[in-house]
Design a protein around this motif. Structure first.
Motif, mmCIF file in Angstrom:
data_model
loop_
_atom_site.group_PDB
_atom_site.id
_atom_site.type_symbol
_atom_site.label_atom_id
_atom_site.label_comp_id
_atom_site.label_asym_id
_atom_site.label_seq_id
_atom_site.Cartn_x
_atom_site.Cartn_y
_atom_site.Cartn_z
ATOM 1 N N GLU A 279 0.806 -1.214 0.000
ATOM 2 C CA GLU A 279 0.000 0.000 0.000
ATOM 3 C C GLU A 279 0.843 1.271 0.000
ATOM 4 O OE1 GLU A 279 -2.306 0.760 3.566
ATOM 5 O OE2 GLU A 279 -1.159 -0.778 4.625
ATOM 6 N N HIS A 280 2.156 1.148 0.200
ATOM 7 C CA HIS A 280 3.038 2.313 0.159
ATOM 8 C C HIS A 280 3.964 2.311 -1.050
ATOM 9 C CE1 HIS A 280 1.696 3.023 4.248
ATOM 10 N NE2 HIS A 280 2.117 1.825 4.608
ATOM 11 N N ALA A 281 4.098 1.172 -1.726
ATOM 12 C CA ALA A 281 5.088 1.047 -2.797
ATOM 13 C C ALA A 281 4.768 1.925 -3.994
ATOM 14 C CB ALA A 281 5.196 -0.409 -3.244
ATOM 15 N N HIS A 282 3.498 2.336 -4.157
ATOM 16 C CA HIS A 282 3.147 3.127 -5.333
ATOM 17 C C HIS A 282 3.883 4.463 -5.361
ATOM 18 C CE1 HIS A 282 0.516 6.119 -3.306
ATOM 19 N NE2 HIS A 282 0.360 5.153 -2.418
ATOM 20 N N ARG A 283 4.327 4.952 -4.210
ATOM 21 C CA ARG A 283 5.064 6.214 -4.179
ATOM 22 C C ARG A 283 6.399 6.096 -4.915
ATOM 23 N NH1 ARG A 283 3.915 6.999 2.291
ATOM 24 N NH2 ARG A 283 1.640 7.243 2.111
ATOM 25 N N VAL A 284 6.929 4.875 -4.994
ATOM 26 C CA VAL A 284 8.162 4.640 -5.741
ATOM 27 C C VAL A 284 7.858 4.158 -7.155
ATOM 28 C CG1 VAL A 284 10.289 3.274 -5.827
ATOM 29 C CG2 VAL A 284 9.446 4.139 -3.636
ATOM 30 N N THR A 285 6.921 3.223 -7.285
ATOM 31 C CA THR A 285 6.657 2.639 -8.599
ATOM 32 C C THR A 285 6.035 3.648 -9.564
ATOM 33 O OG1 THR A 285 4.488 1.821 -7.847
ATOM 34 C CG2 THR A 285 6.372 0.341 -7.622
ATOM 35 N N ASP A 286 5.273 4.613 -9.048
ATOM 36 C CA ASP A 286 4.711 5.624 -9.939
ATOM 37 C C ASP A 286 5.814 6.474 -10.577
ATOM 38 O OD1 ASP A 286 2.236 4.704 -9.374
ATOM 39 O OD2 ASP A 286 1.614 6.376 -8.109
ATOM 40 N N ARG A 287 6.911 6.652 -9.870
ATOM 41 C CA ARG A 287 8.024 7.406 -10.441
ATOM 42 C C ARG A 287 8.845 6.546 -11.401
ATOM 43 N NH1 ARG A 287 10.428 10.633 -5.116
ATOM 44 N NH2 ARG A 287 8.500 11.763 -4.591
ATOM 45 N N LEU A 288 9.001 5.261 -11.076
ATOM 46 C CA LEU A 288 9.781 4.388 -11.942
ATOM 47 C C LEU A 288 9.073 4.101 -13.258
ATOM 48 C CD1 LEU A 288 11.134 1.739 -9.395
ATOM 49 C CD2 LEU A 288 12.418 3.565 -10.501
ATOM 50 N N GLY A 289 7.750 3.991 -13.224
ATOM 51 C CA GLY A 289 7.010 3.612 -14.416
ATOM 52 C C GLY A 289 6.731 2.120 -14.455
ATOM 53 N N ARG A 290 5.798 1.742 -15.309
ATOM 54 C CA ARG A 290 5.362 0.345 -15.365
ATOM 55 C C ARG A 290 6.496 -0.591 -15.793
ATOM 56 N NH1 ARG A 290 -0.404 1.050 -15.767
ATOM 57 N NH2 ARG A 290 -0.956 3.024 -16.740
ATOM 58 N N SER A 291 7.128 -0.283 -16.921
ATOM 59 C CA SER A 291 8.130 -1.190 -17.489
ATOM 60 C C SER A 291 9.308 -1.378 -16.552
ATOM 61 C CB SER A 291 8.614 -0.661 -18.840
ATOM 62 O OG SER A 291 7.559 -0.584 -19.763
ATOM 63 N N ARG A 292 9.824 -0.272 -16.017
ATOM 64 C CA ARG A 292 10.998 -0.386 -15.159
ATOM 65 C C ARG A 292 10.676 -1.134 -13.871
ATOM 66 N NH1 ARG A 292 14.175 5.066 -14.212
ATOM 67 N NH2 ARG A 292 14.053 4.952 -16.501
ATOM 68 N N THR A 293 9.507 -0.887 -13.305
ATOM 69 C CA THR A 293 9.131 -1.594 -12.075
ATOM 70 C C THR A 293 9.064 -3.095 -12.296
ATOM 71 O OG1 THR A 293 7.870 0.293 -11.230
ATOM 72 C CG2 THR A 293 7.318 -1.870 -10.351
ATOM 73 N N MET A 294 8.398 -3.518 -13.367
ATOM 74 C CA MET A 294 8.250 -4.945 -13.606
ATOM 75 C C MET A 294 9.575 -5.587 -13.984
ATOM 76 S SD MET A 294 4.514 -5.155 -15.439
ATOM 77 C CE MET A 294 4.592 -6.936 -15.448
ATOM 78 N N SER A 295 10.396 -4.901 -14.785
ATOM 79 C CA SER A 295 11.694 -5.468 -15.153
ATOM 80 C C SER A 295 12.589 -5.636 -13.929
ATOM 81 C CB SER A 295 12.375 -4.571 -16.191
ATOM 82 O OG SER A 295 11.683 -4.608 -17.416
ATOM 83 N N LEU A 296 12.625 -4.622 -13.065
ATOM 84 C CA LEU A 296 13.441 -4.725 -11.858
ATOM 85 C C LEU A 296 12.943 -5.833 -10.936
ATOM 86 C CD1 LEU A 296 14.057 -0.960 -11.004
ATOM 87 C CD2 LEU A 296 15.713 -2.602 -11.898
ATOM 88 N N SER A 297 11.631 -5.990 -10.830
ATOM 89 C CA SER A 297 11.084 -7.031 -9.963
ATOM 90 C C SER A 297 11.421 -8.418 -10.490
ATOM 91 C CB SER A 297 9.572 -6.859 -9.852
ATOM 92 O OG SER A 297 9.245 -5.623 -9.256
#
Length: 512
Positions: A279-297
């Motif tokens: 519930e708090h991770a969106h503050r980081v993932t919204d800045r990273l963007g969809r592609s970068r978040t999923m690739s890093l994960s």
């Protein structure tokens, strides 16, 4: 009571909209608690109480999985054509009947019927909740999906604590009736929804003005075809993760002689992160963007699996799993929000097929990875899972580009109480004082629940904190799942306390 009437008494439409979101989260927690516990206890109950053979237990599990897979697409269509909260309520009601069936079943054949009801009910419940979240999510939806994931994780944690307490003292039948009551309560919460209203900016949900049928998607728009790469990525990664999880649960006790409690402690830090972070991770993932978040994960998942090929002692597993769980907690809400955003007005259909793809992966992955383990060994199985995750890290950006979605969609500000839109301002995006007040209020509720649980553990002579404060060793007969659960909950409460009060000590405002 109408919204206009409530406004004069201190409860306006924004408060009623927030109530709608809280009811959905409470229903998710209530439903997740017995459903997650049942997945763990069903084989044990069938073997010990019904005296079922291995094939009988396997068939029982297969019936539930098959019904869940078959009903998921139908659940998506129903969530689009009907109010998704009512569909989720029907699913919770079916699961309540399933638990009642297990409670009265004295033979294996009635249990098959209960398993079928549970498979269908679970599909309706989760697909409809995902569809409602996708339709009511504000902005890009990651905050709302993160809250839903955290709520279900907290419910599962509380469910395990209550389940093992009940099982030790009363057996399976009262446990099944408790599960029936929890699912019935979830159904009641979802069916008795509040009147349509708008929620405050920090709830993660857009205005709730009641359900309306979605506009028909343009013929031949190819939305579902464009979703196929994303669903393929979800299926293969879910299969690799489920297979590696199964092998870890088999390897740790066999190689290191760990008890079930000690095995659970290895995964406990990662589970705590997975419950608290979404519930708090969106503050980081919204800045990273969809592609970068999923690739890093997915890259982190590959490192986790590859690291297990080199070292698999319990401490290393705990560290690697905690890091991987943090990435999963960030990635899963982004993945769900991406599928919902690409649904072209049909989030139920899209989420139904997405959940079906993941379930297919979970059903196929463990036996395939188990075959690799039996024929090639532990390192080969870990490297296979790592290769799948690495390929997903490369394929995820392409799968998102196919959907034609922006990488960082702008969050939508909450409307005024009268429902009219307004431009985003620093105040609309959450002033530090308002956020700090909300987090302190949430912490107070969490602390009351924690204190009540610790009091109950003390009454059962299973409170680790009491022994620690007395500086006394814990007797061997008291070392069990309750003691483990209390220690994990204490860790979770400490992390929650530090996070909740950080906004008061270090005020931070979100950027416009």
């Amino acid at each position: 009571m109408r919204s206009s009437d409530a406004g004069g008494r201190g409860q306006g439409p924004r408060d009623e909209g927030a109530t709608a979101g809280r009811r959905v989260l409470a229903a998710a927690a209530l439903g997740s608690a017995p459903m997650e516990v049942l997945d763990f206890l069903l084989p044990l109950w069938a073997g010990s109480v019904l005296k079922a053979t291995a094939s009988g237990v396997g068939t029982l599990i297969a019936v539930e999985a098959m019904l869940s897979l078959l009903v998921r697409p139908l659940a998506g269509e129903l969530a689009d054509r009907c109010d998704p909260r009512r569909v989720a309520a029907a699913g919770a009601a079916l699961y309540a009947l399933s638990f009642a069936g297990y409670a009265v079943a004295g033979r294996l054949w009635p249990a098959y019927g209960a398993a079928a009801l549970g498979g269908a009910g679970g599909a309706l419940f989760w697909v409809a909740l995902d569809a409602w979240t996708g339709r009511r999510a504000a902005g890009n939806g990651t905050a709302a999906y993160g809250k839903l994931l955290s709520a279900s994780g907290r419910g599962a944690f509380a469910g395990y604590l209550l389940a093992f307490t009940t099982l030790e003292r009363a057996g399976y039948r009262p446990l099944f009736w408790l599960g029936c009551a929890a699912c019935a309560a979830a159904a009641a919460l979802l069916a008795a929804r509040p009147a349509g209203a708008a929620g405050p900016a920090d709830t993660g949900w857009a205005p709730d003005t009641g359900w309306a049928p979605p506009a028909a998607a343009p013929a031949g728009d190819g939305t579902l075809r464009r979703l196929l790469p994303m669903m393929a990525v979800a299926a293969v990664t879910a299969g690799a993760e489920a297979g590696l999880w199964m092998l870890l649960l088999l390897r740790l006790p066999a190689q290191y002689g760990l008890t079930p409690t000690q095995t659970a402690l290895v995964f406990a830090p990662g589970f705590a992160v997975f419950v608290l972070l979404p519930e708090h991770a969106h503050r980081v993932t919204d800045r990273l963007g969809r592609s970068r978040t999923m690739s890093l994960s997915f890259a982190a998942s590959a490192l986790f699996a590859g690291g297990l090929a080199l070292v698999a002692d319990p401490l290393a597993v705990a560290v690697l799993w905690t890091l991987a769980a943090a990435c999963f907690a960030a990635q899963i809400p982004v993945e769900q929000a991406t599928v919902a955003a690409a649904a072209a007005g049909r989030p139920g259909r899209a989420m139904g097929r997405y959940e079906s793809a993941r379930l297919v992966g979970v059903l196929v992955g463990p036996p395939l990875l188990g075959t690799v383990f039996e024929t090639r060994g532990w390192a080969a199985a870990c490297l296979t899972a790592a290769a799948v995750a690495a390929l997903a890290a490369v394929a995820a950006p392409w799968a998102i580009r196919v959907l034609r979605l922006p990488e960082r969609p702008e969050p939508e500000p909450a409307p005024r109480p009268d429902g009219t839109p307004r431009r985003a301002t620093q105040k609309d995006n959450g002033v530090p004082e308002g956020r700090a007040r909300k987090e302190r209020r949430d912490w107070l509720f969490h602390t009351l629940v924690f204190a009540a649980a610790q009091l109950g553990l003390w009454a059962l002579d299973a409170n680790w904190l009491v022994y620690r404060l007395r500086d006394e060793p814990v007797p061997d007969e008291n070392r069990g799942l309750l003691m483990w659960g209390g220690r994990i909950w204490l860790t979770v409460w400490i992390i929650d306390t530090l996070w909740s009060w950080s906004s008061t000590v270090f005020p931070r405002a979100r950027k416009t």
